[in-house]
Design a protein around this motif. Sequence first.
Motif, short mmCIF file in Angstrom:
data_model
loop_
_atom_site.label_atom_id
_atom_site.label_comp_id
_atom_site.label_asym_id
_atom_site.label_seq_id
_atom_site.Cartn_x
_atom_site.Cartn_y
_atom_site.Cartn_z
N ALA A 27 11.26 -64.36 -60.13
CA ALA A 27 11.19 -63.14 -60.95
C ALA A 27 12.58 -62.70 -61.40
N VAL A 28 13.57 -62.77 -60.49
CA VAL A 28 14.94 -62.36 -60.84
C VAL A 28 15.51 -63.28 -61.92
N LYS A 29 15.23 -64.58 -61.80
CA LYS A 29 15.71 -65.53 -62.81
C LYS A 29 15.07 -65.26 -64.16
N SER A 30 13.82 -64.78 -64.14
CA SER A 30 13.12 -64.45 -65.38
C SER A 30 13.65 -63.14 -65.99
N LEU A 31 13.91 -62.15 -65.11
CA LEU A 31 14.39 -60.84 -65.58
C LEU A 31 15.85 -60.89 -66.02
N PHE A 32 16.66 -61.70 -65.31
CA PHE A 32 18.11 -61.78 -65.60
C PHE A 32 18.51 -63.25 -65.72
N PRO A 33 18.16 -63.89 -66.84
CA PRO A 33 18.40 -65.34 -67.00
C PRO A 33 19.87 -65.75 -66.89
N GLY A 34 20.78 -64.83 -67.12
CA GLY A 34 22.21 -65.18 -67.05
C GLY A 34 22.79 -65.07 -65.65
N ALA A 35 22.04 -64.51 -64.72
CA ALA A 35 22.56 -64.29 -63.36
C ALA A 35 22.46 -65.57 -62.52
N LYS A 36 23.44 -65.73 -61.62
CA LYS A 36 23.41 -66.87 -60.68
C LYS A 36 22.70 -66.39 -59.42
N VAL A 37 21.51 -66.95 -59.18
CA VAL A 37 20.63 -66.47 -58.11
C VAL A 37 20.51 -67.52 -57.01
N GLU A 38 20.62 -67.08 -55.77
CA GLU A 38 20.42 -67.97 -54.61
C GLU A 38 19.43 -67.32 -53.66
N ARG A 39 18.82 -68.16 -52.84
CA ARG A 39 17.86 -67.67 -51.85
C ARG A 39 18.30 -68.12 -50.46
N MET A 40 18.20 -67.20 -49.49
CA MET A 40 18.60 -67.52 -48.13
C MET A 40 17.46 -67.16 -47.17
N ASP A 41 16.76 -68.19 -46.73
CA ASP A 41 15.71 -68.02 -45.72
C ASP A 41 15.65 -69.31 -44.91
N ILE A 83 19.56 -62.16 -43.97
CA ILE A 83 20.63 -61.51 -44.75
C ILE A 83 20.86 -60.07 -44.31
N ALA A 84 20.03 -59.59 -43.36
CA ALA A 84 20.06 -58.16 -43.03
C ALA A 84 21.08 -57.82 -41.96
N LYS A 85 21.63 -58.83 -41.28
CA LYS A 85 22.39 -58.54 -40.06
C LYS A 85 23.87 -58.89 -40.18
N GLY A 86 24.71 -57.91 -40.00
CA GLY A 86 26.11 -58.15 -39.71
C GLY A 86 26.99 -58.72 -40.81
#
Length: 817
Positions: free
Chosen positions: A577-591, A622-625
Amino acid sequence: MVKSPKYIDVAVALPVFGSYTYMVPEGMDDIPLPGKRVLVPFGQRAVTGYVLCGNKREKEAKDDKEIKDIIDVLDETPLFQPSMVPFFEWISDYYIHPIGEVIKTALPGGLNFREIANYAITDNGKAAAGGKRSAPFEEGVLRLLEQNPMSVKELCRKMNCDIPGALLNSMEKRKLIEKKKEIKPGKTKGMTESYIFLSGSSFPAGKISKSQSKVIDCLKSHGEISLKRLNQLLPGASRAVSVLEGKGYITSLHKPVYRDPFGETITPDIAPVLTPEQEKAVSRIGSFLGKGFAPFLLTGITGSGKTEVYMNLASSAVNQGFGVLVLVPEIALISQMERRFRARFGECVAILHSSLSAGEKFDQWVRIAANKTPVVIGARSAVFAPLCNTGIIVVDEEHDSSYEQEGGLKYNARDLAVVRAKFENAIVRLGSATPSVQSYHNVSVKKFSEVTLTKRVEDRTLPEITVVDLKKNRDSRGIRRHFSDELICRMKETLDRKEQVLLFLNRRGFSGFPVCGACGEAVRCKNCDISLTLHKSANAYKCHYCGFTKASGSNCGKCGSSEIKLLGLGTEKVEAAVKSLFPGAKVERMDSDTTVRKGSTVKILKGLSEKSIDVLVGTQMIAKGHDYPDITLVGIICADLSLAFPDFRAGERTFQLLAQVAGRAGRGSSKGRVILQTYNPEHFTILSARDQDFKSFYDKEIRFRKELNYPPFSRMIMIRLSGRDKKRTHECAKAIGECCNALRAENKSFHKSVDLLGPIEASVTRIAGRFRWQILLKGDDSKQLHRFVRKIMFENAQRICGRDVSISADVDPYFMM
């Protein structure tokens, strides 16, 4: 004068309670043994054991003619300090777990020797093979063993059926086959490397090859050199080395090699000037160093500089000759913490966590035991590190559920850190901006001392938190249902300013609830009573409990329709969704899907620090420390996911998670902002997280706990049962429940002190093909509760459950499902 025999206490690495007495044969009786592994006979086999101490019952042991000799000593130096034995014994007693398995859990994996039994065909068997008198089944076994010796497991696999033990025993008695036992060492061991050097000053006379001449010249200039390095300098030098060594001109030897898990070198740093609050905290806690057990809870808002307090305390401890143990909840955080400590302390830092290879972990363990690294940083298993002269134990983010170990030995590393500090007369410093209710209650009853940091470093302000009611978005379609206008607007502003965005959703995958559009049936796991999650990156539906996978193109298992609706939300869908809403942004996922490979976590965090990532989407990892000054916006996609769990700690966990992830915003010079999206904007947990007000949350939560007599006002033990047969498991759970009721009825003290809830099916009734039941026991008196559970487990459980239904006790259970 005849020496009196030496007796030792040994804990065997098997699921049996208590230790066993063995005799040390002559020739080994002068070797110091406590803390080392030994090979011992146990029944009909040889097993690995751990020496606890010289036997305390030597007088009785001398009268016992059945005492066996140990077979061998497996270690040159102890793997754990003998002073840790009382700690291991306490764990075994409190968590109702065999001490041998406690120590096995504590040590690096892959160390233990094991005995392998193989069957081989005899000459009589060869003569009988193909004969008319052999039964068909016997004939099949003999034909297979003619090829080569095999274990029972391998024979069963090749025959494609179970082979009765009685048949193999009969064939062995008739001398058709024989059992051969072989002891195999563990896979994990120290690593060595071959080094070579010139044997003397005399060199080969006459003709030698060019390659041999180059090797000699290289050794003259370098002296002793590793064969690996020589081959780098002179490719293909190994053959010349062999020839020269054969002629006596070169000598080779093997030296131990340290497997370095750190990788890149770190530039040393200079300790910053402490704030007045930090100075006060360091001074107060540090004043207890070397003066006995002292438990502290360091609280304070996010970004107040708790890590710098840890590092200053560690520096004081190391300078005074003490060891320092730092526990961190997530491996992702260890990388950040380890880099900061190495920059300050250099080579005297060791790390212990599950992402290390078995060899790397073993090398780290040996260095710690040899007192070469006084500072140890690690995840929950590092609580067992063989530190010498421990001065301070730090538990960072002490509230975190990652400190709870669920499989095998079930323990909480935070609680064990406190117990270990007590045994070793050390300081234990628990720290969190959102402390656990249990720890804060310990402050209120004066068990712990509280130290507080009320201001952020450099007087930075806390982020402004805006609560968005997602019920207003229920008529929106697609991803707009989960992305409010407020969140999208703030993301655009932040990206336009070239700042970074963190989006948090504590659910991985793309769709958490795929259902058939034709019949409404959920796409379910075949092994668990749970729906599968679609992972688009893997093109598969996955079960997050047992690992079962199913191709993403699969049809409905009930009606065969291909019309699968992808309901529910996960980090993959948010990323898309983020890549669709902001196509110019560099998006990564951390899980946990994107951080499987070694080094992947460090790579993502490095991208964040180097600003090659604009938007990071992630789960609680991504929530800790994490401390990244350019993250100025945090978006919490749905704050309610954990709020409705059937668990009395659901509110506590939700508050901690929300407050922690909100604290990632505005840790630099720019002000931070948090958009908190929720369907329950008036819930006290959400309101307390919005206000970053732990005390407000605690005051309300502790009242509920007291009224319902839940921890910290009571202690709990969960008896868990599981089996493959649904009816049999239910019957066992019912029978154990009846035993519990009978024991309470016949014993007045148990009737008063132990409350019984259940038996009842677990919230997730089947996992990995096993049906699950549980019985919850509550009481104010921990000793009485333990006595009750031991009576059930040791006097009734095995008789009722047998081998087909497993039963275990989970002391202080953290996950109620």
